[in-house]
Design an enzyme around this catalytic site. Structure first.
Site, PDB file in Angstrom:
ATOM      1  N   HIS A  72       0.846  -1.202   0.000  1.00  0.00           N
ATOM      2  CA  HIS A  72       0.000   0.000   0.000  1.00  0.00           C
ATOM      3  C   HIS A  72       0.874   1.242   0.000  1.00  0.00           C
ATOM      4  O   HIS A  72       1.649   1.447   0.927  1.00  0.00           O
ATOM      5  CB  HIS A  72      -0.934  -0.002   1.215  1.00  0.00           C
ATOM      6  CG  HIS A  72      -2.146  -0.854   1.018  1.00  0.00           C
ATOM      7  ND1 HIS A  72      -3.346  -0.617   1.649  1.00  0.00           N
ATOM      8  CD2 HIS A  72      -2.347  -1.928   0.222  1.00  0.00           C
ATOM      9  CE1 HIS A  72      -4.227  -1.525   1.248  1.00  0.00           C
ATOM     10  NE2 HIS A  72      -3.631  -2.337   0.397  1.00  0.00           N
ATOM     11  N   TYR A 201      -9.384   5.723   7.140  1.00  0.00           N
ATOM     12  CA  TYR A 201      -9.589   6.087   8.550  1.00  0.00           C
ATOM     13  C   TYR A 201     -10.566   7.259   8.569  1.00  0.00           C
ATOM     14  O   TYR A 201     -10.254   8.317   8.023  1.00  0.00           O
ATOM     15  CB  TYR A 201      -8.275   6.538   9.192  1.00  0.00           C
ATOM     16  CG  TYR A 201      -7.226   5.459   9.390  1.00  0.00           C
ATOM     17  CD1 TYR A 201      -6.403   5.053   8.354  1.00  0.00           C
ATOM     18  CD2 TYR A 201      -7.051   4.873  10.655  1.00  0.00           C
ATOM     19  CE1 TYR A 201      -5.425   4.074   8.551  1.00  0.00           C
ATOM     20  CE2 TYR A 201      -6.076   3.897  10.858  1.00  0.00           C
ATOM     21  CZ  TYR A 201      -5.271   3.501   9.803  1.00  0.00           C
ATOM     22  OH  TYR A 201      -4.308   2.537  10.001  1.00  0.00           O
ATOM     23  N   PRO A 293      -4.839   0.784  18.626  1.00  0.00           N
ATOM     24  CA  PRO A 293      -4.573   0.264  17.274  1.00  0.00           C
ATOM     25  C   PRO A 293      -4.595   1.311  16.165  1.00  0.00           C
ATOM     26  O   PRO A 293      -4.314   0.986  15.016  1.00  0.00           O
ATOM     27  CB  PRO A 293      -5.712  -0.746  17.075  1.00  0.00           C
ATOM     28  CG  PRO A 293      -6.793  -0.297  17.989  1.00  0.00           C
ATOM     29  CD  PRO A 293      -6.132   0.343  19.165  1.00  0.00           C
ATOM     30  N   LYS A 297       0.578   0.161  15.134  1.00  0.00           N
ATOM     31  CA  LYS A 297       1.979   0.074  15.552  1.00  0.00           C
ATOM     32  C   LYS A 297       2.306  -1.119  16.452  1.00  0.00           C
ATOM     33  O   LYS A 297       3.491  -1.405  16.680  1.00  0.00           O
ATOM     34  CB  LYS A 297       2.382   1.371  16.300  1.00  0.00           C
ATOM     35  CG  LYS A 297       2.437   2.593  15.404  1.00  0.00           C
ATOM     36  CD  LYS A 297       3.618   2.508  14.452  1.00  0.00           C
ATOM     37  CE  LYS A 297       3.565   3.507  13.337  1.00  0.00           C
ATOM     38  NZ  LYS A 297       3.682   2.913  12.009  1.00  0.00           N
ATOM     39  N   TYR A 385       3.725   6.739   9.912  1.00  0.00           N
ATOM     40  CA  TYR A 385       2.892   5.596   9.515  1.00  0.00           C
ATOM     41  C   TYR A 385       3.722   4.496   8.872  1.00  0.00           C
ATOM     42  O   TYR A 385       3.524   3.310   9.157  1.00  0.00           O
ATOM     43  CB  TYR A 385       1.770   6.063   8.570  1.00  0.00           C
ATOM     44  CG  TYR A 385       0.659   5.049   8.439  1.00  0.00           C
ATOM     45  CD1 TYR A 385      -0.373   4.991   9.367  1.00  0.00           C
ATOM     46  CD2 TYR A 385       0.653   4.127   7.400  1.00  0.00           C
ATOM     47  CE1 TYR A 385      -1.385   4.048   9.264  1.00  0.00           C
ATOM     48  CE2 TYR A 385      -0.350   3.180   7.280  1.00  0.00           C
ATOM     49  CZ  TYR A 385      -1.371   3.146   8.220  1.00  0.00           C
ATOM     50  OH  TYR A 385      -2.362   2.212   8.116  1.00  0.00           O
TER      51      TYR A 385
HETATM   52  C1  PHB Z   1      -6.556  -4.017  10.766  1.00  0.00           C
HETATM   53  O1  PHB Z   1      -6.580  -4.317   9.568  1.00  0.00           O
HETATM   54  O2  PHB Z   1      -6.955  -4.797  11.631  1.00  0.00           O
HETATM   55  C2  PHB Z   1      -6.041  -2.686  11.172  1.00  0.00           C
HETATM   56  C3  PHB Z   1      -5.482  -1.861  10.208  1.00  0.00           C
HETATM   57  C4  PHB Z   1      -5.011  -0.612  10.560  1.00  0.00           C
HETATM   58  C5  PHB Z   1      -5.092  -0.190  11.863  1.00  0.00           C
HETATM   59  C6  PHB Z   1      -5.633  -1.029  12.843  1.00  0.00           C
HETATM   60  C7  PHB Z   1      -6.102  -2.281  12.484  1.00  0.00           C
HETATM   61  O3  PHB Z   1      -4.650   1.045  12.188  1.00  0.00           O
END
Ligand code: PHB
Ligand code: APR
Length: 390
Positions: A72, A201, A293, A297, A385
């Protein structure tokens, strides 16, 4: 029984450390409380930083990651009905992340360990660490009703937040720092194509939402919920309806609802224990720190701890130098605190906090607007990130 490094916990931290040590000819034994099937049934996050992906490749466990992982080069922030793409590649001079489930990575590491015939004991009970402040640490445990003891040079505490390792350090030695967030993430895994090519997000008046994925046919979605919610009360219809309400129309339109393979609520916490070493015990991964989450990280920090710890142990055994072991805690913590800051910041900017004042709401909006209008602000986000350098 005797080994050089006893590893408590067969999560990604313990298994990766074991793998690196085995490849360097350093003896190690893994002790795990659960069964292999249980460990592989846990659904965790799935975004791997460039540095961890490189480490896995170097260690010879990156083949499936390269074949099946999704590269990505960006992700989106959605707010105020629009979206802003963070061009990770362009903002970091070519870095990106790989979307690959933690469960898959754990499976690869377990297989590599089995192939190397490195010893592991699963479903061990009553694990007790002793002699950590002397020269001869040992671990007592019970397996299949039989008491056993493992003597070693060092113990690697890779047994997660609720493990026995951190709890074996006498009170007064550790300094702990903690923030518990007043909400959780309700997650749902479904065999449907992702809503977007990249992760989204979303910050919305109704709360945070995230569209993530495990593959081109399997999606992972999250919505922010109060901590006392019961996942059973969330039918698929209710979940997808809530998710779509929090997304900009153009993304909501592309969400394909599907039956839940898994559905659960995870609390959000920031936690750090300092130092990450006591005598001959070294903590790594969730045993020493937890991040919410939001910045993905957790797994990546486990990876950087393990890299530092492995280098230190290699120096000890191959170069007869204790400098790396002495520096381990400070070195790991410097990177841990920066990831803690980033995860806390992303959590603070994207979620609705109960009792937020109008001023705080405006601050969140201004922060998002600033990111969307400033290359420097987007670059700072992107740099964190993709992962800070080791
Ligand atoms: C996930 O795919 O579970 C996931 C992806 C990004 C995040 C948290 C969880 O920031
Ligand atoms: N004895 C032996 N094993 C134990 C004990 C114990 N007393 N207590 C816990 N364990 C095991 C757990 O069953 C688990 O398999 O230790 C392992 C710890 O693994 P993780 O929780 O996956 O932690 P870690 O390897 O540090 O990985 C960090 O995993 O939890 C996520 O968000 C976290 O993504 C991050 C990553």
């Amino acid at each position: 029984m005797r080994t050089q490094v006893a590893i408590v916990g067969a999560g990604p931290a313990g298994l990766l450390l074991g793998h690196l040590l085995t490849r360097s000819g350093i003896g190690n034994v893994v002790l795990e409380r659960r069964s292999p099937d249980y460990v592989l049934s846990r659904i965790r996050a799935g975004v791997i930083e460039q540095g961890l992906a490189d480490l896995l490749r170097e260690a010879g466990v990156g083949d499936r990651l390269d074949r099946e992982g999704l590269l990505h080069t960006g992700f989106s922030l959605a707010f105020a009905g629009r979206r802003h793409r963070i061009d990770l590649d362009g903002l970091t001079a070519g870095k990106c992340v790989t979307v690959y489930g933690q469960t898959e990575l754990t499976r690869d590491l377990m297989e590599a360990r089995a192939k190397a015939s490195a010893p592991s004991f699963y479903e061990v009970e009553h694990v007790e660490l002793a002699g950590l402040d002397g020269d001869r640490p040992s671990i007592r445990f019970r397996q299949k009703g039989i008491d056993d003891e493992l003597n070693c040079d060092f113990v690697a505490g890779c047994d997660g937040f609720h493990g026995v390792s951190r709890a074996s350090i006498p009170s007064g030695v550790l300094n702990t720092f903690e923030r518990v967030y007043p909400f959780g993430w309700l997650g749902l895994l479904a065999d449907v194509p992702p809503a977007d090519e990249e992760l989204v997000y979303a910050s919305h008046d109704r709360g945070f939402a995230l569209c993530s994925m495990r593959s081109l046919t399997r999606s992972r979605f999250y919505v922010q919920v109060p901590l006392d919610e019961n996942p059973e009360d969330w039918t698929e219809i209710r979940f997808f309806d809530e998710l779509k309400r929090r997304l900009p129309e153009e993304i909501a339109r592309r969400v394909r609802p599907g039956p839940a393979i898994e559905k659960s609520i995870a609390p959000l916490r920031s936690f750090v224990a300092e130092p990450m070493r006591w005598g001959r015990l070294f903590l790594a991964g969730d045993a020493a720190h937890i991040v919410p989450p939001t910045g993905a990280k957790g797994l990546n920090l486990a990876g950087s701890d393990v890299r530092y710890l492995f280098e230190a142990l290699r120096e000890h055994y191959h170069e007869k130098s204790g400098a790396g072991l002495d520096a381990y805690s400070a070195r790991a913590l410097r990177r841990v605190w920066k990831a803690e800051r980033f995860s806390w910041w992303m959590t603070s900017v994207l979620h609705r906090f109960p009792g937020m004042s109008p001023f705080e709401e405006r601050m969140q909006q201004a922060e998002l607007d600033y990111i969307a209008s400033s290359r420097a602000a987007s670059a700072a986000l992107a740099e964190n990130y993709v992962g800070l350098p080791y």
